[in-house]
Design a protein around this motif. Structure first.
Motif, PDB file in Angstrom:
ATOM      1  N   THR A  23       0.816  -1.215   0.000  1.00 44.53           N
ATOM      2  CA  THR A  23       0.000   0.000   0.000  1.00 44.53           C
ATOM      3  C   THR A  23       0.850   1.266   0.000  1.00 44.53           C
ATOM      4  O   THR A  23       0.307   2.369   0.044  1.00 44.53           O
ATOM      5  N   ARG A  67      -1.662   0.861  -4.569  1.00 42.56           N
ATOM      6  CA  ARG A  67      -1.704   2.330  -4.562  1.00 42.56           C
ATOM      7  C   ARG A  67      -2.455   2.821  -5.799  1.00 42.56           C
ATOM      8  O   ARG A  67      -2.131   2.426  -6.915  1.00 42.56           O
ATOM      9  N   ARG A  68      -3.423   3.683  -5.590  1.00 41.12           N
ATOM     10  CA  ARG A  68      -4.293   4.076  -6.707  1.00 41.12           C
ATOM     11  C   ARG A  68      -4.543   5.569  -6.776  1.00 41.12           C
ATOM     12  O   ARG A  68      -5.504   6.017  -7.394  1.00 41.12           O
ATOM     13  N   ALA A  69      -3.681   6.357  -6.173  1.00 37.10           N
ATOM     14  CA  ALA A  69      -3.920   7.802  -6.127  1.00 37.10           C
ATOM     15  C   ALA A  69      -3.625   8.472  -7.466  1.00 37.10           C
ATOM     16  O   ALA A  69      -2.719   8.077  -8.203  1.00 37.10           O
ATOM     17  N   THR A  71      -3.013  12.486  -8.810  1.00 42.36           N
ATOM     18  CA  THR A  71      -2.805  13.853  -8.353  1.00 42.36           C
ATOM     19  C   THR A  71      -2.544  14.765  -9.551  1.00 42.36           C
ATOM     20  O   THR A  71      -2.065  14.318 -10.597  1.00 42.36           O
ATOM     21  N   GLU A  91      -0.494   6.714  -9.665  1.00 43.08           N
ATOM     22  CA  GLU A  91       0.292   5.602  -9.131  1.00 43.08           C
ATOM     23  C   GLU A  91       0.030   4.354  -9.962  1.00 43.08           C
ATOM     24  O   GLU A  91      -1.034   4.196 -10.569  1.00 43.08           O
ATOM     25  N   CYS A  94      -3.261   2.206 -10.024  1.00 42.36           N
ATOM     26  CA  CYS A  94      -4.539   2.816 -10.380  1.00 42.36           C
ATOM     27  C   CYS A  94      -5.167   2.094 -11.564  1.00 42.36           C
ATOM     28  O   CYS A  94      -4.510   1.850 -12.579  1.00 42.36           O
ATOM     29  N   SER A 195       5.015   4.922 -10.842  1.00 38.26           N
ATOM     30  CA  SER A 195       3.989   5.908 -11.171  1.00 38.26           C
ATOM     31  C   SER A 195       4.249   6.433 -12.573  1.00 38.26           C
ATOM     32  O   SER A 195       5.333   6.249 -13.130  1.00 38.26           O
ATOM     33  N   ARG A 260     -12.919   1.802  -8.972  1.00 37.69           N
ATOM     34  CA  ARG A 260     -13.879   2.678  -8.324  1.00 37.69           C
ATOM     35  C   ARG A 260     -15.267   2.044  -8.278  1.00 37.69           C
ATOM     36  O   ARG A 260     -15.752   1.537  -9.292  1.00 37.69           O
TER      37      ARG A 260
END
Length: 413
Positions: A23, A67-69, A71, A91, A94, A195, A260
């Protein structure tokens, strides 16, 4: 114990000795480093959409980045000086289509034609995914990776990524030759994606860059349309060809939380509406497949074979009506790309083809380029079908089709 069948879109593959979902960025690097230090087989997976793994146990480590952020380091709206490029970082873990939705919702152009492609952001740059006039390479600014050989992180500019047709320098690090794994880095590249930074354009419209998509939208190639409309048209075209994943897979424990929730709900609803309008082919019931299973065409690796890029001399030996497109050979010289789907169909392997009437693996009933699990198939069943198609196309046209998925524990050269 998690099986590859639980985490791949085709639903086949054996048990995994160690399955890790880090994570944090450090956690991803440590998981990779630990497996390498112990000399264990390592498989870094994304959405499991571009993999065919053997039925035997995988006695190594499988890492799936949790990790799925996403930005946006830039100002998301057009700034006063008229600059319209917006950098977006995602990331590696995702979900790819979640990223496309994010971009479209933010009013950004550049990836809408890649809607509905299963997998993750990390996998997108390994494969250089492409569809309907776009490739991910055209939107990538840079890729952050962990170099397994030199034990360090790198930021690789897009210009140094070696992007080509379904190719990148990441992917090439896994292979000694087409479909021939390299001795050291397989089935995970030397460079593990952490990423990706994209350079997208602030615009509510995008260019329709593909004939089939233009027809679906009722416009001409090159016209500009709302990116939302382009995305919706792409999803409809892909669904009509059975080239969307089975969205119900996200209800399974092994896939929960990897996409999602709102997008899963929308995809499942659209999928069920399509199934209601187009019942499953009767041959599934006749072959003893799972009763009333309407989504079997979606249980695939997507396009299973790459479109061959031939020399001019090889292309001359094809029938006159075979598709031909200008392309570049791996050595940089001009070549001719033809259609794997055309070759398969004209070699006698039509939609729905199976080795035997009761075979649990078959070509999609909607698209000859997809090999599907019709219910209860094993990796060996899929591999046998793939070899039959390869042998038939080679006998007919002298072209050996190369698998597009990463094939682990099976020989499909």
């Amino acid at each position: 114990m998690t099986n590859f069948a639980d985490i791949t879109t085709i639903g086949v593959g054996g048990p995994i000795a160690t399955f890790i979902e880090p994570t944090t960025r450090v956690g991803v690097i440590e998981a990779v480093e630990d497996a390498d230090a112990k000399g264990l087989p390592l498989c870094v997976v994304g959405g499991g959409s571009n993999m065919l793994v053997a039925d035997a146990p995988f006695d190594g480590v499988v890492v799936r980045d949790a990790r799925r952020a996403i930005t946006v380091p830039d100002e998301a709206a057009p700034v006063e000086d008229g600059e319209r490029i917006v950098h977006v970082n995602a990331e590696a873990g995702c979900n790819w289509d979640d990223f496309v939705v994010f971009a479209v919702e933010l009013g950004l152009e550049g990836v809408e034609g890649l809607s509905g492609i299963p997998g993750t952001v990390g996998a997108s740059v390994v494969q250089n995914i492409g569809a309907y006039g776009q490739e991910v390479a055209s939107s990538v600014e840079s890729v952050e990776v962990w170099d397994r050989r030199d034990k360090r992180t790198l930021d690789i500019p897009a210009a140094d990524m070696g992007f080509g047709y379904r190719a990148s320098m990441l992917k090439s690090s896994m292979y000694a030759a087409p479909a021939t794994p390299a001795d050291r880095f397989f089935p995970t590249p030397r460079y593990v994606v952490l990423s990706v930074t994209f350079a997208l354009r602030h615009s509510e419209t995008g260019t329709v860059g593909y004939g089939q998509l233009a027809s679906a939208l009722g416009v001409e190639v090159g016209d500009r349309m709302a990116t939302r409309d382009i995305r919706n048209a792409v999803l409809k075209v892909r669904a009509a060809k059975g080239m969307l994943e089975d969205a119900t897979r996200y209800a399974a424990p092994a896939m929960a939380g990897t996409k999602r929730d709102d997008q899963v709900a929308l995809a499942v609803a659209a999928q069920r509406a399509q199934a209601a309008a187009s019942p499953a082919p009767a041959d599934d019931a006749a072959a003893g497949a799972v009763a009333n299973r309407p989504f079997a065409d979606r249980h695939s690796c997507g396009s299973f074979f790459m479109n061959p890029v031939l020399t001019a001399e090889q292309a001359e030996r094809l029938p006159q009506d075979a598709p031909r497109f200008a392309a570049t050979l791996p050595d940089g010289t001009p070549g001719v790309k033809t259609s794997a789907a055309w070759l398969i169909d004209h070699a006698g392997f039509h939609k729905g083809f199976r080795i035997a009437d009761d075979a649990p693996a078959g070509l999609s009933s909607m698209h000859t380029l997809a090999l599907t699990n019709r219910g209860g198939a094993t990796a060996a069943d899929v591999a046998a079908l793939a070899r039959r198609v390869q042998d038939g196309v080679e006998a007919a046209y002298g072209v050996r089709l190369v698998p597009e998925p990463v094939v682990v524990g099976l020989d499909l050269r």
